[in-house]
Design an enzyme around this catalytic site. Structure first.
Site, PDB file in Angstrom:
ATOM      1  N   HIS A  10      18.457  -3.392   3.994  1.00 54.45           N
ATOM      2  CA  HIS A  10      19.419  -2.405   4.486  1.00 54.45           C
ATOM      3  C   HIS A  10      18.919  -0.991   4.204  1.00 54.45           C
ATOM      4  O   HIS A  10      18.930  -0.129   5.096  1.00 54.45           O
ATOM      5  CB  HIS A  10      20.772  -2.637   3.804  1.00 54.45           C
ATOM      6  CG  HIS A  10      21.864  -1.729   4.276  1.00 54.45           C
ATOM      7  ND1 HIS A  10      22.818  -2.128   5.193  1.00 54.45           N
ATOM      8  CD2 HIS A  10      22.160  -0.435   3.978  1.00 54.45           C
ATOM      9  CE1 HIS A  10      23.649  -1.118   5.423  1.00 54.45           C
ATOM     10  NE2 HIS A  10      23.260  -0.082   4.695  1.00 54.45           N
ATOM     11  N   GLU A  11      18.467  -0.744   2.974  1.00 50.72           N
ATOM     12  CA  GLU A  11      18.008   0.604   2.616  1.00 50.72           C
ATOM     13  C   GLU A  11      16.703   0.956   3.327  1.00 50.72           C
ATOM     14  O   GLU A  11      16.496   2.103   3.723  1.00 50.72           O
ATOM     15  CB  GLU A  11      17.842   0.715   1.103  1.00 50.72           C
ATOM     16  CG  GLU A  11      19.094   0.369   0.288  1.00 50.72           C
ATOM     17  CD  GLU A  11      20.340   1.117   0.730  1.00 50.72           C
ATOM     18  OE1 GLU A  11      20.218   2.224   1.295  1.00 50.72           O
ATOM     19  OE2 GLU A  11      21.445   0.593   0.519  1.00 50.72           O
TER      20      GLU A  11
ATOM     21  N   GLU B 208      24.952   3.582   9.424  1.00 52.48           N
ATOM     22  CA  GLU B 208      25.352   2.372   8.715  1.00 52.48           C
ATOM     23  C   GLU B 208      25.453   1.146   9.619  1.00 52.48           C
ATOM     24  O   GLU B 208      25.150   0.030   9.192  1.00 52.48           O
ATOM     25  CB  GLU B 208      26.684   2.607   8.000  1.00 52.48           C
ATOM     26  CG  GLU B 208      26.644   3.719   6.958  1.00 52.48           C
ATOM     27  CD  GLU B 208      25.606   3.480   5.872  1.00 52.48           C
ATOM     28  OE1 GLU B 208      25.043   2.356   5.796  1.00 52.48           O
ATOM     29  OE2 GLU B 208      25.347   4.412   5.093  1.00 52.48           O
TER      30      GLU B 208
END
Length: 813
Positions: A472-473, A495
């Protein structure tokens, strides 16, 4: 300022007048003082101004600086702070690192509010005079407005860049200070090293006159008597300031080994309590920073170089970082602590070859076509960088977590980086540091250029939880950083993309996973997110469920460039995931409509087109729809997507229809079967008949365990015997944080006192996820549970993230 702010509202003001003048480069020179819990020093700002900053038209498109390329459109945490030294002068023999010192000067003598100003000289400045323009207004001076909060500003002065020795070799106008800066900021990208050197030299030049300034709650206002236009306003100014221990941009705390540290924790107010800056995303700039701290500390920053400490004198070291890719000031990140670098026990030569760093200076850049952003040393134009699957990376952590990082985190980084490259292509940033942040970090992760923060909660259980969060990061390098939202209310552009891509990256990172198994896992995670979205929609205000709240005014700013971020200061927003979830489901819907091959081929093209720029939702959607043959669009349009997905609260209708029509995947059906078994186990009497067969329970994946526990939470009662067997069957206290969170909910709901120790441990060690549990403990109205909640809070409140502590305190007292 030409906007009126109601302080009782929860919107975040962006005050900087970016339509008049833009910061192009910051030079920070800072000392970190752990005893006083302040960061102090100077920041020099280099500006660009002129009539190219035009008033926004009535359309959603804005006009950007022509010198920065009119295509300029760039920009997370997740849900989830020495006295000032005198301004220094330098000789021609000094390099830009030579002037750094670790000296102590006189103590801060500010008033009770901590603000310094020179109002006795600048009595004409008041909040009512914000609406200055770049034009001449009679006797009214031009007012520079910077975003600023919780800072003590001691002095503001013009910098005499013309006094820099040797400057005549660089400029055609060595006596015209503003012209020198104009030529400096306009240097071509292949002269980036020379440009940084001149920025450093200019930042050390003597002052040539103090400027008048004033501070209010959200801004620093600066003017020069008699200067009535932005063009004539000094283009290089130095601000001497200190942060405040209670400043909201940084957190002073202790790491897991009990050693002091300070870091930027993704505050809703961004970095304005760390340094005066222009916060609006359109104000994209480069920076360089020299940071001094005691020699026992390691300074990590979001710079593109892997800095090494320079010993200044006994007990004090200096660290120097820089960036050459213009980005919003909100992406600046720093972490200072007694971190230890976590290295693999064995490092193969193949790994080193794959990860060789490509610096902008060494690379053969080709500045011809292909990129639509303002000029900078771009990795997308570097043939070597485009094929680099795994960028150089390091891991830092408190010494007590070194073993856990070696075992869990370190082996995951290469496959996750490689997977991301296989999906999206060129890594936008040349290197990556990963830091395991203190326990009070309020989310599971946060991405910045070249630097990712991860919560210690990601290290427990199997590798999946850590791997998916890392993915995700990593995804934010492309969406959220290299490509940013022009309007910060459109968080889904960051996001939603990162949430959708984390599944894709993680599936590819698990090289042993068959395609059908990867698809099953993605469907299982979609099921979990669907349940989460339904719950969030039921329990949140409707106006905070809208992904594009400004609708047709999205991207609009006032004449000066100021604006407000809707709900930007709302304390509940930190705990909401609607932008993650609805954004994820929109992208999943589009990918299924186009087919994965077509969608991800388009996504690579989109990244190549828009990296280094800022976008609005329509930029993505229009390009996507234009890439689809008309016969395959099936009534898809930008307007329909806005209406169904982005501008409405609640569950989007296309998603409702999809979930109602869709069949459960095999992994979900397996969980349903296990739930039925546990329901039967729970109903059995204490004494069973001899012939009654024992339930055969299947081994479950972590995500399956989460789903199982969510279903069991729906049961009205569960007896202690069942809960005990449940814990022993799946070793729940040893699972990842997501599983343990659901287990703790089950323990609280059914008052299973034997496992209260698991709840206490979770509240102490998993603070990023524990807020909801405090509420559950209090809602139960059980005296023992309420005592447990208050005891845990008393133990951790001093180290807790401030916003989280305020929310919990409101629940408990």
């Amino acid at each position: 300022m030409d906007i009126k702010l109601d302080p009782s509202r929860d919107d975040l003001p962006l005050m900087a007048n970016t339509s008049h003048i833009l910061v192009k480069h910051y030079v920070l020179d800072l000392d970190v003082d752990f005893e006083s819990q302040i960061i102090e020093g100077t920041i020099v700002l280099f500006f660009e101004s002129g009539n190219k900053f035009k008033k926004q038209s009535s359309s959603t498109e804005e006009t950007y600086p022509s010198e920065s390329n009119e295509a300029c459109k760039l920009r997370t945490p997740e849900p989830c702070h020495i006295p000032v030294t005198n301004t220094r002068t330098v000789s021609s023999k000094m390099g830009y690192n030579d002037f750094v010192i670790c000296g102590k000067g006189e103590k801060d003598t500010s008033g009770k509010d901590g603000n310094h100003d020179n109002q006795e000289q600048a009595s004409g400045i008041s909040s009512s005079k914000y609406c200055c323009d770049t034009g001449n207004h009679g006797s009214e001076d031009f007012l520079l407005v910077l975003d600023c909060c919780d800072l003590s500003v001691l002095k503001v002065e013009e910098v005499d860049v013309a006094a820099v020795p040797g400057i005549e070799k660089f400029t055609r106008s060595p006596k015209l200070r503003n012209q020198i800066v104009r030529e400096l900021v306009a240097l071509p990208a292949d002269r980036w090293r020379e440009q940084l050197d001149y920025y450093a030299r200019c930042s050390q030049a003597p002052g040539c006159g103090e400027l008048l300034f004033d501070i209010d709650t959200w801004s620093l206002q600066i003017r020069k008597t008699g200067v009535q236009t932005a063009t004539d306003f000094p283009h290089a100014i130095r601000i001497q300031y200190t942060t405040k221990p209670q400043g909201r941009s940084v957190t002073w705390t202790s790491d897991q080994s009990g050693r002091p540290c300070v870091y930027t924790m993704g505050s809703p107010i961004n970095n304005r309590a760390l340094f005066p800056c222009q916060e609006p995303p359109v104000a994209m700039s480069t920076w360089q920073a020299t940071v001094r701290a005691a020699a026992s500390f390691v300074v990590l920053m979001s710079g593109e170089n892997s800095a090494k400490p320079t010993q200044l004198r006994e007990g004090c070291s200096s660290w120097h970082y820089y960036v050459t890719m213009p980005m919003p000031a909100s992406t600046f990140t720093i972490a200072v602590g007694s971190w230890t670098e976590v290295k693999p026990e064995i490092c193969s030569s193949n790994d080193l070859a794959t990860e060789r760093s490509f610096s902008p200076f060494e690379a053969d850049f080709r500045y011809v076509g292909g990129c639509g952003h303002m000029e900078y040393p771009c990795r997308f134009q570097n043939a070597s960088a485009t094929t680099q699957e795994i960028i150089p990376h390091r891991v830092f952590a408190p010494v007590c977590l070194k073993g856990a990082c070696q075992e869990t985190l370190l082996p995951l980084i290469p496959p996750c980086l490689s997977a991301a490259h296989s999906v999206l292509g060129t890594h936008p940033f040349s290197r990556l540091d990963v830091l395991l942040v203190p326990a009070n970090f309020p989310s599971l992760g946060m991405a910045s250029p070249h630097l990712v923060f991860l919560s210690q909660s990601t290290l427990t259980g199997m590798s999946q939880f850590c791997g998916t969060r890392l993915c995700h990061e990593i995804a934010h390098a492309w969406f959220g950083l290299a490509i940013g939202a022009r309007d910060w209310t459109e968080e889904w552009l960051s996001e939603g993309f990162a949430t959708h891509l984390e599944d894709v990256f993680w599936a590819k990172a698990q090289q042993q996973l068959a395609p059908h198994e990867a698809q099953e896992q993605r469907e299982l995670r979609a099921c979990l997110r669907w349940r989460r979205l339904q719950d969030e929609v039921r329990n949140s205000p409707e106006d905070m469920q809208v992904l594009r709240p400004n609708k047709e005014k999205t991207g609009h700013v006032s004449d000066s460039g100021s604006s407000v971020i809707k709900h930007g200061l709302n304390p509940d927003k930190v705990f909401m995931q609607v932008h993650y979830l609805k954004g994820y489901f929109l992208l999943r819907f589009l990918a299924r409509r186009l087919g994965d091959d077509t969608y991800f081929s388009f996504l690579r093209k989109f990244v190549h087109t828009f990296h280094g720029q800022l976008i609005l939702s329509q930029d993505f959607l229009q390009m996507l729809l234009e890439s689809i043959p008309e016969e395959r669009r099936l009534e898809l349009s930008v307007e329909n997507i806005f209406q169904d997905w982005l501008e409405s609260s609640g569950i989007p209708q296309p998603l409702q229809r999809e979930r109602l029509a869709g069949a459960e995947c095999g992994l979900v059906r397996q969980v349903s079967a296990e739930v039925a078994k546990w329901v039967r186990v729970n109903r059995r009497p204490r004494k069973r008949k001899r012939k009654e067969t024992e339930e055969v329970l299947e081994k479950l994946l972590p995500d399956q365990l989460v789903l199982l526990l969510e279903h069991l939470l729906e049961q009205r009662t569960m007896n202690p015997r069942t809960l005990q067997r449940l814990e022993r069957t799946y070793h729940l206290s040893e699972q990842d944080a997501e599983v343990r969170h659901r287990w703790c909910e089950l323990v609280v709901k059914h008052k299973y006192t034997e496992a209260y120790r698991n709840v206490e441990r979770f509240l102490q060690e998993d603070q990023a996820m524990g807020i909801y549990l405090y509420g559950e403990l209090m809602v139960s109205e059980d005296a023992r549970q309420q005592h447990l909640a208050r005891r845990c809070f008393e133990l951790s409140k001093e180290q807790m993230d401030r916003s989280s502590a305020e929310v919990v305190a409101e629940m408990l007292y």
